[in-house]
Design a protein around this motif. Structure first.
Motif, short mmCIF file in Angstrom:
data_model
loop_
_atom_site.label_atom_id
_atom_site.label_comp_id
_atom_site.label_asym_id
_atom_site.label_seq_id
_atom_site.Cartn_x
_atom_site.Cartn_y
_atom_site.Cartn_z
N LYS A 80 -9.36 -5.12 0.73
CA LYS A 80 -8.07 -5.75 1.03
C LYS A 80 -8.19 -7.12 1.04
O LYS A 80 -7.01 -7.70 0.94
CB LYS A 80 -7.34 -5.07 2.32
N ASN A 103 -1.76 0.75 5.72
CA ASN A 103 -2.54 1.81 6.31
C ASN A 103 -3.54 1.29 7.23
O ASN A 103 -4.40 2.07 7.50
CB ASN A 103 -2.80 2.73 5.24
N THR A 159 -7.84 6.23 -4.76
CA THR A 159 -6.45 5.65 -4.93
C THR A 159 -5.16 6.26 -4.05
O THR A 159 -5.14 7.30 -3.67
CB THR A 159 -5.97 6.17 -6.40
N GLY A 160 -5.03 5.05 -3.40
CA GLY A 160 -3.79 5.36 -2.30
C GLY A 160 -2.44 4.63 -3.21
O GLY A 160 -1.85 5.32 -3.81
N GLY A 176 -2.63 2.42 -5.17
CA GLY A 176 -3.16 2.29 -6.69
C GLY A 176 -3.23 0.74 -7.18
O GLY A 176 -3.65 0.60 -8.30
N VAL A 177 -3.15 -0.14 -6.11
CA VAL A 177 -3.13 -1.55 -6.44
C VAL A 177 -4.48 -1.86 -7.16
O VAL A 177 -4.77 -2.62 -8.17
CB VAL A 177 -2.92 -2.56 -5.37
N GLY A 178 -5.63 -1.29 -6.73
CA GLY A 178 -6.80 -1.65 -7.14
C GLY A 178 -7.14 -0.96 -8.53
O GLY A 178 -7.69 -1.91 -9.50
N ILE A 217 -6.03 6.04 1.64
CA ILE A 217 -5.50 6.81 0.40
C ILE A 217 -4.49 7.91 0.88
O ILE A 217 -4.22 8.74 0.21
CB ILE A 217 -6.67 7.48 -0.35
N TYR A 267 -14.60 2.59 10.88
CA TYR A 267 -14.39 3.80 11.00
C TYR A 267 -15.33 4.59 11.99
O TYR A 267 -15.86 5.65 11.69
CB TYR A 267 -14.04 4.85 9.89
C1 LIG Z 1 -10.48 1.57 2.57
C2 LIG Z 1 -9.58 1.84 1.54
N1 LIG Z 1 -9.74 2.42 0.26
C3 LIG Z 1 -8.77 2.44 -0.53
C4 LIG Z 1 -7.27 1.95 -0.29
C5 LIG Z 1 -6.21 2.53 -1.37
O1 LIG Z 1 -5.96 1.20 -2.24
P1 LIG Z 1 -5.07 1.08 -3.40
O2 LIG Z 1 -3.60 0.54 -2.73
O3 LIG Z 1 -5.67 0.06 -4.15
O4 LIG Z 1 -5.19 2.45 -4.12
C6 LIG Z 1 -7.12 1.75 0.74
C7 LIG Z 1 -5.73 1.22 1.26
O5 LIG Z 1 -5.19 1.24 2.52
C8 LIG Z 1 -8.13 1.45 1.63
O6 LIG Z 1 -7.94 0.84 3.02
#
Ligand SMILES: Cc1ncc(COP(=O)(O)O)c(C=O)c1O
Ligand SMILES: [Zn+2]
Length: 404
Positions: free
Chosen positions: A112, A136, A238-239, A241-243, A302, A384
């Motif tokens: 991030k 998140n 993928t959450g 999805g920006v990545g 995610i 975590y």
């Molecule tokens: C550790 C981690 N991995 C993956 C994601 C998902 O990211 P994206 O928005 O790029 O799909 C997040 C989003 O909060 C995250 O904190």
């Protein structure tokens, strides 16, 4: 030679074009906006050899980033994270060339930071004084940190269940932090109302166009680190999805500049079985996703029941002949322990999910033995601390170790 070759903002859905030098959010059609560059000019000015001598940070690609003036760059030295060959684990799973790109070593401990360094820098350049965002956890921590460095006030709203260390990051960086009894979409609605009421800059995922530009640099780096060759498969947790959208955008830009050929890596969107809207849409052949009710997963980043950029994620997956895979919390926790004990990588639960997906796709024959496979570990397991459960023997000072 310009520092940035930023041209304008473009809607990927209706192709409307917007001025990049005024504050912009979504297109009038509701789609996120993407940043466009004069790639022909970059191609003429920049060479792969020139990049080699630059600093090992994502700002090495500044011509392809949206900040016009170097003095607006707010950086903590993020980017150029290592790609680690999993040479113990990979062969056991039938993958000789299994790699992890480790975003756990970046400032704030998650990828991030990439979105934050570029997003906050551009916000500073455009004169933003206060920004607000739902998160998140990890994005909030990163944006609070970079906002502090930029002298911008940050207002952050996160679910009560988000990893608690990310609260500390926001609080110590001086952000105004609020917890919500709900999920990220609830936090998003609260932020949406607040930015309307107070005129703050909305920095929600994909509602401002620049975060994705930071994240796309994972794509540039992977290609550069493979000596300007593309790997065969990239798996991404993928959450929002920006990545994955960003990596796909980066690959297309490199293609347009002629720096890579026709073949692209197959992009795999990995989700949790407790929150898999993209996987469901992919399986059903739909162009976008439906809200996932009662979503739940230990991989908190995610846990995104519906993403604004869902159609862009699905397009990235389909255009590269990729796929979407859901894995259970039990499986990803097991994978987290495997990566730590076999490769010394203490990854975040989200990153661990990609190993489960790779293993499954290899078993199904979708991944071949000699293919180059990159797992994207999006953050460090250190963020975590409560995810790992264990019982440890406690000794009195006079005790001997009870080991033969
Ligand atoms: C550790 C981690 N991995 C993956 C994601 C998902 O990211 P994206 O928005 O790029 O799909 C997040 C989003 O909060 C995250 O904190
Ligand atoms: Zn549009």
């Amino acid at each position: 030679m310009a520092f940035s070759y930023l041209l304008h903002l473009e809607c990927p859905r209706c192709h409307a074009v917007y001025d990049a030098d005024t504050l912009a959010h979504l297109c009038t059609c509701g789609s996120p906006l993407l940043v466009r560059y004069d790639l022909q000019a970059v191609q003429k000015q920049l060479s792969k050899a020139m990049l080699q001598s630059r600093e090992p940070s994502l700002w090495r690609y500044h011509e392809l980033l949206p900040v016009r003036s170097p003095e607006n760059v707010v950086s903590l030295g993020e980017g150029m994270t290592p790609i680690i060959h999993l040479n113990r684990l990979g062969p056991k799973l039938g993958m000789k060339y299994l790699y992890a790109k480790d975003e756990g070593v970046i400032p704030t401990g998650s990828f991030k930071a990439r979105g934050a360094t570029v997003g906050v820098s551009r916000a500073k350049e455009l004169g933003v004084k206060v920004l607000a965002m739902p998160t998140n956890g990890n994005a909030g921590g990163a944006w609070a940190t970079y906002s502090a460095r930029a002298g911008i006030e940050a207002v952050i709203v996160m679910p009560r269940d988000a990893p608690s260390i990310t609260r500390n990051e926001c609080a110590i960086s001086g952000a105004k932090l609020f917890l919500v009894n709900g999920l990220i979409n609830h936090a998003g609605a609260i932020v949406g109302r607040a930015v309307k009421a107070y005129g703050w800059y909305e920095a929600s995922t994909l509602k401002e166009p620049y975060r994705i530009e930071g994240k796309k640099t994972m794509g540039y780096e992977i290609v550069e680190q493979f000596q300007w060759n593309v790997p065969d498969v990239i798996l991404y947790p993928t959450g929002g999805g920006v990545g994955i959208i960003g990596i796909y955008k980066a690959l297309r830009e490199l293609q347009e500049m002629g720096w890579i050929g026709e073949r692209l890596p197959r992009l795999v969107a990995v989700q949790a079985t407790g929150c898999a809207p993209i996987v469901r849409a992919w399986q059903e052949g739909k162009p976008d996703s439906q809200l996932w009710e009662n979503s739940r997963t230990i991989a908190f980043g995610i846990n995104v029941p519906r993403a604004l950029g869902d159609f862009l994620v699905l397009d990235a997956v389909r255009s590269t002949d990729g796929c979407a895979v859901a894995v259970s919390d039990d499986e990803l926790l097991h994978a987290q322990a495997t990566l730590a004990s076999q490769e010394g990588l203490f990854v975040c639960p989200e990153g661990a999910a990609t190993l489960v997906a790779a293993e499954r796709l290899r078993q199904e024959g979708w991944i071949k033995e000699n293919e180059r496979v990159v797992l994207l570990n999006t953050g460090t397991g250190l963020k975590y601390p409560d995810t790992v459960q264990m019982t440890v023997p406690v000794l009195e000072p006079q005790d001997d170790l009870p080991i033969a």
